[in-house]
Design a protein around this motif. Structure first.
Motif, mmCIF file in Angstrom:
data_model
loop_
_atom_site.group_PDB
_atom_site.id
_atom_site.type_symbol
_atom_site.label_atom_id
_atom_site.label_comp_id
_atom_site.label_asym_id
_atom_site.label_seq_id
_atom_site.Cartn_x
_atom_site.Cartn_y
_atom_site.Cartn_z
ATOM 1 N N LEU A 296 -18.192 70.437 65.516
ATOM 2 C CA LEU A 296 -16.990 69.636 65.274
ATOM 3 C C LEU A 296 -16.307 69.962 63.952
ATOM 4 N N GLN A 297 -16.714 71.036 63.285
ATOM 5 C CA GLN A 297 -16.250 71.268 61.918
ATOM 6 C C GLN A 297 -14.854 71.871 61.835
ATOM 7 N N GLY A 298 -14.355 72.415 62.920
ATOM 8 C CA GLY A 298 -12.979 72.906 62.933
ATOM 9 C C GLY A 298 -12.801 74.160 62.105
ATOM 10 N N LYS A 299 -11.555 74.540 61.946
ATOM 11 C CA LYS A 299 -11.227 75.740 61.182
ATOM 12 C C LYS A 299 -11.047 75.390 59.710
ATOM 13 N N GLY A 300 -10.969 76.416 58.904
ATOM 14 C CA GLY A 300 -10.737 76.211 57.471
ATOM 15 C C GLY A 300 -12.036 75.994 56.720
ATOM 16 N N GLU A 301 -11.900 75.458 55.520
ATOM 17 C CA GLU A 301 -13.046 75.309 54.638
ATOM 18 C C GLU A 301 -13.999 74.230 55.137
ATOM 19 N N HIS A 302 -15.282 74.485 54.948
ATOM 20 C CA HIS A 302 -16.276 73.462 55.232
ATOM 21 C C HIS A 302 -16.255 72.426 54.117
ATOM 22 N N ASP A 303 -16.537 71.201 54.489
ATOM 23 C CA ASP A 303 -16.615 70.117 53.519
ATOM 24 C C ASP A 303 -17.872 69.316 53.834
ATOM 25 N N LEU A 304 -18.608 68.945 52.787
ATOM 26 C CA LEU A 304 -19.870 68.243 52.997
ATOM 27 C C LEU A 304 -19.675 66.934 53.763
#
Length: 712
Positions: A277-285
């Motif tokens: 479910l994290q999607g595109k772009g930067e990961h965020d905690l």
């Protein structure tokens, strides 16, 4: 800047530092503080400190001095604050981290007020059995707040003994969580039970452990997970190495990111494995912890998290929004601004309290609360039907509507609109960030020449203006800018860019005028959406993206310019934006269905051109300019179906309008702009409204409409 909690606890914190230094001068400062706080907790709860130390298997080092006098002083200082003592002890138990390390770990600690809020919103909803889990518990403030909602005595002790579970990467944080929760009970057997469920781990990499502790899922997943993008920046590395610098300032030395990026990639591969479910772009905690929390909660379990407002805003969180909508039978979201200084960061920063009942069954409407400008949440939530939200916001981003009337107006306008990015709509935008102010800065020059073009920055841009402010001195966020009067505007910029260094597509854009907008903004600014026509011969920095419209010429550009600078479109944007007008957000902005070849479109285009030409025109009449702008506002509102009463509701969202103008007799502030807009709209609707006399009086007193306060 300090948070309110830091200020209130400062006397106790200073006493704690003195005690730690005097009693344990050779010990790590956090360990020494925790040793003293264990004595404070024993006084609060009434258990024996030596027995507690035996319980912790020597985890607490025995002090060589007498802890009691210091513990009494610290407890007295805590009790003089308005913070409940157990929550204050949890705050004092936090690890002592330098600021750069605190930011690196996403450790924006949970204010006691937020801990109480989240506990109050979630604990009464618990129906299922199972553990109460905080997967990133720190020193336990949320676990303490959760336990405090249960009546003191046997029931609370049972919760501590049997249900509370905490996990953290830091052994010292867990030691703080243990003593903080232990301050709530005199039963050390219950404390021992809780200690057995304090897990030293990275919760994002511990699926097997969670299966062991919550095989049927958790009755409650509560948390304030780390808020930090998983990325490496030169600014962060420079700051962590001791450089004192403003963001945007030039680098004095080269910063090597190679090893840091390799380490980050390795960690990302580990924690993102199995996520979907994290999607595109930067990961965020926080995004990773939200996905974890939805997976940990039991059927009929409660998920309660404090997370950034990006969840209901950003393109990269759409998958998470959809999953949360799918798995939650009940969903409540509170939008909170940092006005009350819960965190030692910008007071405009927005975050959410999200509380969901996970499970199948009939879905209840979304219950939305949006804090007011003081940071206070309303007593009553706005109820937004899930199907209505799907219709109005297909990406499930949530508009920040404060009342049922605002939701009704937003939904009505959204249904009678075309979004900027609608593939079947009018606009077909083509965005471009022409120059990157960070990556390209080494190419910039301080002096102009025949081979350079002036660089426009975000502060240059106002509504219908590209020279609203002029650069004076300084660099980055420390730069000084001066407002430029409309009639005498001049361009002064701090950078010039060699023409030969421009990307070919950018070089072609620079040869013609185009539409640009300032992408840094705020919902509570005087105005949020600032759009201007950028002339040929200047280039725009990345905070002034430019836009062209495929298949449309200058008429379509000026229609867009007119619409996006109106109050009603700004009102719609303020329901959607936090601090940045990015392309995803602008694409989702609803606009009325007005075309450039319509009668209204023709008039709006002409008004936009007159307003653009007024900048730097020494003969421009401020009242005529105000009339043009009010006409543009009224035409747009009328074409979108707004009544005079609807427009009054819109205008309440702009309390900073006219704050620099003289008020009418016996009134606290000027309303000259609002009166002018309502007068124009009433004329279009042919309804009587008592504004003519007010406008005459305002003009006689020197009031001028549409003048930002900083230009007065």
């Amino acid at each position: 800047m300090k948070s309110v909690e830091e200020i209130l606890l400062q006397p106790a914190n200073q006493l704690l530092d003195r005690a730690a230094h005097e009693l344990e001068p050779t010990m790590d400062v956090t360990d020494a503080r925790l040793t003293v706080l264990e004595a404070v907790a024993s006084m609060m709860a009434g258990w024996d400190l030596d027995e507690y130390r035996t319980l912790t298997d020597g985890q607490a080092s025995v002090s060589g001095g007498d802890l009691a006098p210091w513990a009494e002083k610290i407890l007295a200082a805590v009790e003089e604050t308005r913070i409940p003592s157990s929550l204050a002890v949890a705050a004092l138990s936090r690890e002592v981290l330098p600021k750069n390390q605190q930011r690196k770990t996403g450790a924006y600690y949970t204010d006691w007020r937020l801990a109480e809020l989240l506990a109050a919103q979630s604990i009464p909803r618990i129906k299922s059995t199972g553990p109460w889990i905080d997967p990133a518990c720190g020193s336990g403030v949320l676990l303490v707040a959760a336990a405090r909602t249960v009546p003191a005595g046997a029931k609370r002790t049972a919760v501590i003994r049997d249900q509370l579970v905490g996990a953290d990467l830091s052994k010292r944080a867990l030691r703080g969580a243990l003593l903080s929760v232990a301050s709530l009970t005199d039963d050390l057997d219950a404390v021992a039970g809780f200690q057995s469920r304090l897990l030293l781990q990275d919760s994002l990499r511990s699926r097997e452990v969670w299966q062991k502790h919550a095989p049927m899922g958790a009755a409650l997943v509560i948390g304030n997970p780390p808020w930090e993008k998983l990325r490496v920046s030169r600014h962060e590395l420079a700051t962590s190495s001791g450089q004192v610098r403003h963001y945007g300032q030039s680098f004095d030395t080269q910063i090597d990111l190679t090893q840091s990026r390799a380490d980050l990639l390795s960690y990302l591969e580990a924690v993102a494995a199995g996520t979907r479910l994290q999607g595109k772009g930067e990961h965020d905690l926080y995004k990773l912890f939200l996905e974890l929390g939805m997976g940990l909660a039991a059927e009929d379990g409660i998920l309660a998290l404090l997370i950034p407002a990006g969840l209901i805003r950003a393109q990269g969180t759409e998958n998470l929004r959809r999953e949360l909508d799918t798995v939650s039978r009940e969903l409540s979201i509170s939008v909170i601004e940092n006005r009350a200084r819960h965190f030692a960061i910008d007071t405009r920063f927005k975050f959410l309290s999200v509380v969901a009942r996970i499970g199948k069954g009939r879905k209840q409407p979304l219950a939305l609360k949006v804090a007011d400008r003081t940071g206070s949440l309303p007593d009553t939530a706005v109820r937004i039907g899930r199907s209505d939200l799907h219709t109005v916001r297909p990406d499930l981003s949530v508009p920040e509507v404060r009342t049922d009337a605002e939701w009704a107006l937003f939904a009505r306008l959204a249904r009678n609109s075309t979004t900027v990015g609608d593939p079947s709509g009018l606009w077909h935008p083509e965005y471009r960030r022409e120059v990157d102010m960070t990556l390209d800065q080494k190419k910039f020059s301080r002096t102009p020449s025949d081979d350079t073009v002036a660089l426009l920055e975000g502060r240059h841009v106002g509504q219908f203006r590209w020279r609203a402010k002029s650069y004076q001195s300084g660099e980055g966020r420390a730069a000084i800018w001066q407002p430029e009067p409309l009639s005498r505007a001049r361009l002064r910029t701090q950078w010039f860019v060699p023409k030969g260094s421009l990307h070919p597509d950018t070089a072609a854009r620079v040869e013609r005028s185009r539409i640009g907008f300032c992408d840094i903004t705020g919902q509570t600014n005087e105005r949020s959406l600032l759009v201007a026509r950028i002339p040929a011969g200047v280039v725009c920095g990345n905070k002034v993206p430019t836009v062209a419209f495929r298949g449309g010429g200058s008429d379509r550009e000026d229609l867009f310019l007119a619409l996006t600078n109106t109050l009603v479109v700004d009102w719609m944007m303020r329901r959607l934006v936090t601090t940045t007008v990015n392309f995803f957000l602008l694409n989702s902005l609803p606009l009325p269905r007005i075309t450039e070849d319509s009668e209204t479109g023709h008039e709006l285009i002409e008004l936009a051109r007159q307003l653009t030409a007024a900048e730097s025109n020494a003969d421009a009449d401020p009242w005529q300019i105000g009339r043009w702008r009010a006409r543009s506002d009224a035409l747009t509102a009328a074409a979108w179906g707004l009544s005079v009463e609807d427009m009054k509701l819109v205008l309440t969202d702009f309390p900073l309008l006219d704050r620099g103008q003289p008020a009418l007799p016996e009134e606290s502030r000027s309303t000259v702009t609002a009166d002018l807009v309502l007068d124009e709209l009433a004329t279009l609707h042919a309804v009587p409204i008592p504004t003519t006399a007010r406008l005459h009086e305002a003009r006689s007193r020197g009031a001028q409409p549409y003048i930002p306060a900083e230009f007065v």
